[in-house]
Design an enzyme around this catalytic site. Structure first.
Site, mmCIF file in Angstrom:
data_model
loop_
_atom_site.group_PDB
_atom_site.id
_atom_site.type_symbol
_atom_site.label_atom_id
_atom_site.label_comp_id
_atom_site.label_asym_id
_atom_site.label_seq_id
_atom_site.Cartn_x
_atom_site.Cartn_y
_atom_site.Cartn_z
ATOM 1 N N ASP A 72 0.852 -1.186 0.000
ATOM 2 C CA ASP A 72 0.000 0.000 0.000
ATOM 3 C C ASP A 72 0.890 1.238 0.000
ATOM 4 O O ASP A 72 1.494 1.585 1.012
ATOM 5 C CB ASP A 72 -0.917 0.005 1.224
ATOM 6 N N HIS A 90 -3.642 -0.679 -1.699
ATOM 7 C CA HIS A 90 -4.714 0.036 -1.013
ATOM 8 C C HIS A 90 -6.080 -0.573 -1.307
ATOM 9 O O HIS A 90 -7.048 -0.277 -0.614
ATOM 10 C CB HIS A 90 -4.678 1.504 -1.434
#
Length: 713
Positions: free
Chosen positions: A648, A683
């Site tokens: 992420d 993400h």
């Protein structure tokens, strides 16, 4: 450290859910506590877990911590009684044919189609509307673990070539390639370091894209992103020869994205300085490029309002804007005029504009009516022509096409209905189904209703409640999963998710609260939940939970909460502020350290919603609700599962690492506080289907265990 053995406790709880609150928390892995203390505006701020901010790929100690945390977490999750049932049912519900809205270029139609359980969505093309589909790109062959995805794609104007981007391991970085549509073969093009980019063809000769300078070695996933610029790549040339089209080295913080009007006349450069909808707009006359090059003409200056180009025909451009219209209006300007002026054609209404397109000789606008979609058509001068039939509470997407096209495609979905793709004749209004999935459940067995509750300051806030119809009719209190976001002008509209449906089928309720900070009611709703108004977001969400209990939707010990990204921050904040209200929570890829969020990758953009940690007034607000800094040691907390991923690079995993370490050190009562860290994921976008199913089963089994959701006999 000893293995976590919970089988006996779990078996007892399956019979008597209320006893779930007596389970003993596991022995957490040891986490080294550092001695970092900083003085910020006269206050001593301890940050004992700052070492966990390091990239897991570059720091063996962080990598070992991740491994040990995952081992303990998985040993708990593997024994939850609902997990196997949920995993199996979620997989069944995922196994349906899914389509994107088609994009027409030349005579060809391009769209994505997933047969059901494919990890990534393949791209297909039809050489005419009635031709057989042909597989053009199958990203499922790109990586053994399925974690490399086809991201954005744009056909060239005549449909002969396809520009597309590749996303690896969930990262925000993209690699661009070009495909010959007729042969299916990839050309020599390879563009790197593209990120947060639009993709726009300039005729058939090349394309515009945005990229950042190459980061220093080892800093791909953490370094701040500065100096984005728009470049032109000519087909058949190396990236080193790409031409700089638009950049602002004197303002390295500016972001720039390029688009091209469907008639090919104008390149439109939209610039921003953060996440706020405040833009500058420049136009490049592509018809005059041989004479003037990439000369950019200012159209809107000042970073004061939202300006989004809809399309252009000749010298005339159509825009939506919130200048003087917090819920947006449509206006036009003729750049070929001797003295261009703005002319309004569709005024602001009580419902905010949520989408816009020019198709054929029609302007199609979608609006939000209490967070649900409605769509209306107008002529190009703004005369209303009527409403487009949708299908009740739900969300519309698409309306793909351009001026002159006789048709458009759009999708409609809701909590109990996956997206159906429709083809609309824009002149007659006649619609037909282009693609409709076959389902493993009966949509009519699921109730979708909207209710309103009153927040702490008297604000009326909507929520959607999704239950089995038999439960809704009996109004039985059941384990309830409350979801929220509350930020960045993002609206939560009805959407279908197999995992949430599995929760509902199992007897739970799923609720989405449209709290302030989003865009459901325009700029005022956003402004009411950001900067020094951020506490309103938490008050709204807490109010939603209290309403669900008071109305008998859920029992007092049956409320779970979930949110991702800014919604992960929401979960962390409300767990600190009202730990007594919630039985369990899942904070997904959350922004947890509000005093250092602006130090990594895209974090610096978020100051529009959060404020600046290095300014005292903003610091005081941030310090008051930062999840990492406001944990209350010795207080009985909900069971919490923190989820994040090692790749992420938007909300770096250090946020979740530090937060989880602080939770585990605080002695928060008998319920566990665990962290689940996915590998080769980011993400959220590009996550393979198999990983999405596993994570959903883990998360919902955890939340269901602590709220009393029962396994099926």
């Amino acid at each position: 450290m000893r293995p976590v053995i919970l089988a006996a406790a779990i078996a007892a709880i399956a019979i008597q859910p209320a006893q779930a609150q007596t389970m003993t928390a596991p022995d957490y892995p040891e986490t080294r506590r550092g001695d970092v203390v900083e003085t910020l505006f006269g206050e001593q701020i301890a940050d004992p877990y700052r070492w966990l901010e390091d990239d897991v790929r570059n720091n063996p100690e962080v990598a070992d911590w991740v491994k040990r945390q995952n081992a303990v977490t998985q040993s708990v999750l593997d024994q939850l009684p609902l997990r196997d049932q949920l995993r199996g049912r979620i997989a069944e519900l995922y196994d349906y044919e899914r389509f994107s809205t088609p994009v027409k270029r030349g005579d060809r139609y391009f769209y994505m189609r997933n047969s059901g359980l494919q990890n990534q969505n393949p791209l297909y093309v039809r050489d005419s509307l009635t031709a057989e589909p042909r597989l053009l790109i199958d990203p499922n062959n790109w990586a053994a673990d399925g974690a490399t995805a086809l991201s954005d794609w744009v056909p060239s104007p005549d449909g002969s070539k396809l520009l597309y981007s590749v996303q690896d391991g969930g990262s925000d970085w993209r690699i661009l390639h070009v495909l010959d549509v007729t042969t299916g073969k990839q050309t020599s093009e390879e563009i790197r370091w593209a990120k947060f980019t639009g993709l726009a063809w300039v005729g058939e000769e090349g394309f515009l894209y945005s990229r950042f300078p190459e980061p220093e070695a080892g800093q791909d996933f953490q370094a701040l992103n500065y100096n984005q610029a728009v470049y032109f790549h000519r087909i058949g040339t190396p990236q080193s020869e790409d031409q700089l089209v638009f950049g602002t080295p004197e303002h390295r913080e500016y972001m720039h994205s390029a688009g091209v009007t469907s008639d090919g006349r104008w390149a439109i450069i939209t610039s921003s300085i953060g996440t706020d909808a405040r833009y500058e707009v420049h136009a490049i006359d592509l018809a005059a490029r041989a004479e003037k090059g990439w000369a950019a003409r200012p159209v809107v200056k000042g970073f004061e309002n939202a300006w989004s180009v809809i399309d252009g025909i000749g010298g005339k451009l159509w825009f939506t804007t919130n200048q003087g219209a917090p819920r947006y209006r449509v206006t036009t300007i003729d750049l070929d005029a001797a003295a261009p002026t703005w002319t309004d054609i569709v005024p602001e209404t009580e419902q905010p504009i949520d989408g816009s397109a020019i198709i054929g000789e029609r302007l199609i606008l979608s609006y939000l009516q209490d967070a649900s979609s409605v769509a209306r058509s107008f002529d190009l001068g703004g005369k209303a022509l009527g409403e487009i039939e949708l299908g009740g509470i739900g969300s519309v997407g698409g309306f793909t096409g351009k001026a002159g096209d006789p048709e458009t495609f759009y999708s409609f979905s809701s909590f109990n209905r996956p997206a159906t793709i429709y083809r609309l004749n824009v002149a007659t209004g006649e619609r037909s189904v282009f693609a409709e999935p076959k389902l493993a459940f009966d949509p009519d067995s699921i109730s979708v209703e909207q209710r309103f509750f009153t927040s702490k300051d008297g604000t009326r806030v909507p929520m959607f409640i999704v239950r089995r119809k038999d439960i809704a009719q009996a109004n039985t209190a059941v384990p309830t999963l409350l979801y929220g976001y509350g930020g960045f002008d993002i609206s939560l509209t009805p959407s279908f998710a197999p995992s949430r449906l599995a929760w509902v089928e199992a007897g739970g309720a799923y609720v989405v609260a449209n709290i302030r900070g989003g865009g459901e009611y325009g700029k005022a709703w956003h402004d009411g939940g950001r900067l020094n108004n951020k506490q309103n977001v938490f008050d709204d969400f807490i109010g939603a939970g209290e309403f669900l209990i008071a109305e008998g939707i859920t029992p007092k010990d049956g409320l779970a909460i979930q949110g991702g990204s800014n919604g992960g921050l929401l979960i962390g904040a409300v767990a600190n502020q009202r730990p007594d209200l919630f039985a369990a929570g899942n904070a997904q890829v959350g922004v947890m350290d509000m005093l250092r969020f602006d130090r990594f990758t895209a974090g610096r953009y978020w100051v529009d919603d959060y404020g600046y940690p290095d300014r005292e007034a903003d610091f005081r607000v941030l310090r008051a609700y930062s999840p990492y800094h406001n944990i209350h040691p010795g207080t009985a907390y909900p069971a919490l599962l923190v989820t994040t991923a090692d790749t992420d690079d938007r909300v770096v995993p250090g946020h979740s690492f530090k937060y989880a370490a602080a939770l585990q050190a605080a002695g928060l009562g008998p319920r566990p506080q665990l962290i689940r860290i996915e590998t080769r994921a980011g993400h959220g976008s590009g996550k393979p289907t198999d990983k999405a199913i596993e994570e959903a089963a883990d998360t919902l089994a955890f939340l269901g265990f602590w709220t009393g959701l029962q396994p099926r006999p």
